[in-house]
Design a protein around this motif. Structure first.
Motif, PDB file in Angstrom:
ATOM      1  N   THR A 264      29.654  56.829   0.158  1.00 39.09           N
ATOM      2  CA  THR A 264      28.495  56.045   0.605  1.00 39.09           C
ATOM      3  C   THR A 264      28.397  54.741  -0.163  1.00 39.09           C
ATOM      4  OG1 THR A 264      27.398  58.132   1.014  1.00 39.09           O
ATOM      5  CG2 THR A 264      25.995  56.188   0.983  1.00 39.09           C
TER       6      THR A 264
ATOM      7  N   CYS B 277      31.188  70.056   3.880  1.00 39.10           N
ATOM      8  CA  CYS B 277      32.007  69.146   3.079  1.00 39.10           C
ATOM      9  C   CYS B 277      32.241  69.770   1.702  1.00 39.10           C
ATOM     10  CB  CYS B 277      31.302  67.796   2.936  1.00 39.10           C
ATOM     11  SG  CYS B 277      32.213  66.684   1.854  1.00 39.10           S
TER      12      CYS B 277
ATOM     13  N   CYS C  44      33.711  59.358   7.095  1.00 32.65           N
ATOM     14  CA  CYS C  44      34.103  59.640   5.710  1.00 32.65           C
ATOM     15  C   CYS C  44      34.984  60.887   5.736  1.00 32.65           C
ATOM     16  CB  CYS C  44      32.864  59.882   4.852  1.00 32.65           C
ATOM     17  SG  CYS C  44      31.914  61.316   5.404  1.00 32.65           S
TER      18      CYS C  44
ATOM     19  N   PHE D 150      32.455  68.526  -1.082  1.00 36.35           N
ATOM     20  CA  PHE D 150      31.590  67.941  -2.121  1.00 36.35           C
ATOM     21  C   PHE D 150      30.200  68.572  -2.094  1.00 36.35           C
ATOM     22  CE2 PHE D 150      34.394  64.085  -1.288  1.00 36.35           C
ATOM     23  CZ  PHE D 150      35.229  64.376  -2.352  1.00 36.35           C
TER      24      PHE D 150
ATOM     25  N   THR E  55      24.602  64.566  -2.300  1.00 39.05           N
ATOM     26  CA  THR E  55      25.837  63.775  -2.425  1.00 39.05           C
ATOM     27  C   THR E  55      25.657  62.292  -2.095  1.00 39.05           C
ATOM     28  OG1 THR E  55      26.373  64.485  -0.186  1.00 39.05           O
ATOM     29  CG2 THR E  55      27.431  65.693  -1.974  1.00 39.05           C
TER      30      THR E  55
ATOM     31  N   CYS F 128      28.712  61.585  -4.088  1.00 42.66           N
ATOM     32  CA  CYS F 128      29.998  61.270  -3.458  1.00 42.66           C
ATOM     33  C   CYS F 128      30.123  59.750  -3.376  1.00 42.66           C
ATOM     34  CB  CYS F 128      30.034  61.905  -2.077  1.00 42.66           C
ATOM     35  SG  CYS F 128      31.219  61.165  -0.978  1.00 42.66           S
TER      36      CYS F 128
ATOM     37  N   GLY G 231      34.504  63.922   4.649  1.00 47.39           N
ATOM     38  CA  GLY G 231      33.846  65.177   5.042  1.00 47.39           C
ATOM     39  C   GLY G 231      33.581  65.250   6.540  1.00 47.39           C
TER      40      GLY G 231
HETATM   41 FE1  F3S Z   1      31.026  62.388   3.592  1.00 48.96          FE
HETATM   42 FE2  F3S Z   1      31.195  64.617   2.203  1.00 48.96          FE
HETATM   43 FE3  F3S Z   1      30.728  62.338   1.005  1.00 48.96          FE
HETATM   44  S1  F3S Z   1      30.292  64.392   4.215  1.00 48.96           S
HETATM   45  S2  F3S Z   1      29.603  61.120   2.474  1.00 48.96           S
HETATM   46  S3  F3S Z   1      32.578  62.874   2.059  1.00 48.96           S
HETATM   47  S4  F3S Z   1      29.759  64.285   0.614  1.00 48.96           S
END
Ligand code: F3S
Length: 294
Positions: A197, A100, A13, A102, A166, A194, A15
């Motif tokens: 997922t 990350c 992903c 987020f 998240t 986030c 992050g």
């Molecule tokens: Fe990945 Fe960041 Fe979302 S680590 S799953 S982009 S919160």
């Protein structure tokens, strides 16, 4: 013709991609902080093969701040607690922050809510490092709630703010919101979920429904990959969770004509490529098409 269909969302992903490239740059000495040993506080991602590769480049995994003597420390995408951050600053090590953005946002919301006098409800797995890091940014003295029961049992709280880990599901967040609205006069919700997922789960289950066998790639220690395999298995009983190409069950793949491939957020592309190559090998002699799902 036999077919391999890849989920577009398979693999890193945003992050994790970012954290891995920060780690690579650190290992190559391209960022600040001079020389010295490089450590990551906990495995950088939940994938043993990727962590092993990083170790070969000089990024050592340490369990806690006490194990760090100097040099550079990479903070993984889940983030760390405020106490750990302060301890690292006190040690004078160079902190390379790969949290990350987020997750940082969720930490900031939790802190802001507590500063504005809200009790803070954190929706997530209380033992998960990300949740621990979010909670650590809540101002001392603020009531912190992590379960539905705690909401029901709360006393003397008038207003509550909600943040979520998240990777939580929207349904779970909504359950907490509903419970909080029944209990408190004022409820403020910060949607810190986030989408990565949920989008991966949606695409993978849709793909699982169109193929004869489904391969889910990722670390056995990755809760998100295990969950991905679980929900794909609900759709397709021939769902197989493996970590590497060497584990691909050739007998199962040999008996089918279509295989779907997806991967958890911490699975490197080279593992996905190796699995595709291994499936091609099992189907040697047949015409094979490789494509992305839709
Ligand atoms: Fe990945 Fe960041 Fe979302 S680590 S799953 S982009 S919160």
């Amino acid at each position: 013709m036999k077919r391999i269909i890849l989920a577009r969302s398979a693999g890193f992903c945003f992050g994790v991609k970012r954290a891995m490239s920060i780690a690579d740059e650190t290992a190559a000495g391209r960022n600040e902080g001079g020389g010295g040993p490089i450590a990551s506080l906990g495995p950088l991602i939940h994938n043993p093969q990727a962590v092993e590769e990083l170790e070969k480049k000089g990024v050592r995994v340490v369990g806690e701040v006490a194990d760090i003597a100097g040099g550079k420390v990479i903070v993984r995408s889940h983030g760390i607690t405020r106490t750990e951050h302060e301890a690292l600053v006190a040690k004078g090590v160079t902190i390379i922050d790969a949290t990350c953005p987020f997750v940082t946002k969720a930490q900031e919301h939790a802190q802001a809510l507590s500063r504005q006098g809200y009790a803070v409800i954190v929706v997530g797995d209380a033992d998960h490092p990300e949740v621990k890091s979010i909670i650590s940014y809540i101002e001392p003295g603020t009531p912190v709630i992590t379960t539905l029961r705690e909401i029901r049992d709360a006393t003397k709280i008038r207003k509550a703010g909600i943040v979520a880990q998240t990777t939580q599901s929207f349904d779970n967040l909504m359950q907490f919101v509903g419970e909080a609205l029944r209990k408190f006069t004022e409820v403020r919700v910060c949607n810190t979920i986030c989408n990565a997922t949920i989008l991966r789960q949606r695409e993978s289950t849709a793909l699982a429904g169109t193929v004869e066998a489904m391969i889910v790639l990722g670390g056995y220690n990755s809760a998100n990959t295990r969950r991905l395999a679980e929900i794909c298995r609900e759709i397709n009983r021939k769902t197989i969770h493996i970590e590497t190409a060497a584990e691909l069950p050739a007998d199962i793949v040999d008996r089918v004509r279509t295989v779907g491939v997806t991967a958890g957020a911490s699975t490197p592309q080279w593992i996905v490529d190796a699995v595709v190559a291994r499936i091609r090998d099992v189907w040697r002699g047949d015409r094979i098409g490789v494509s992305y799902y839709k």
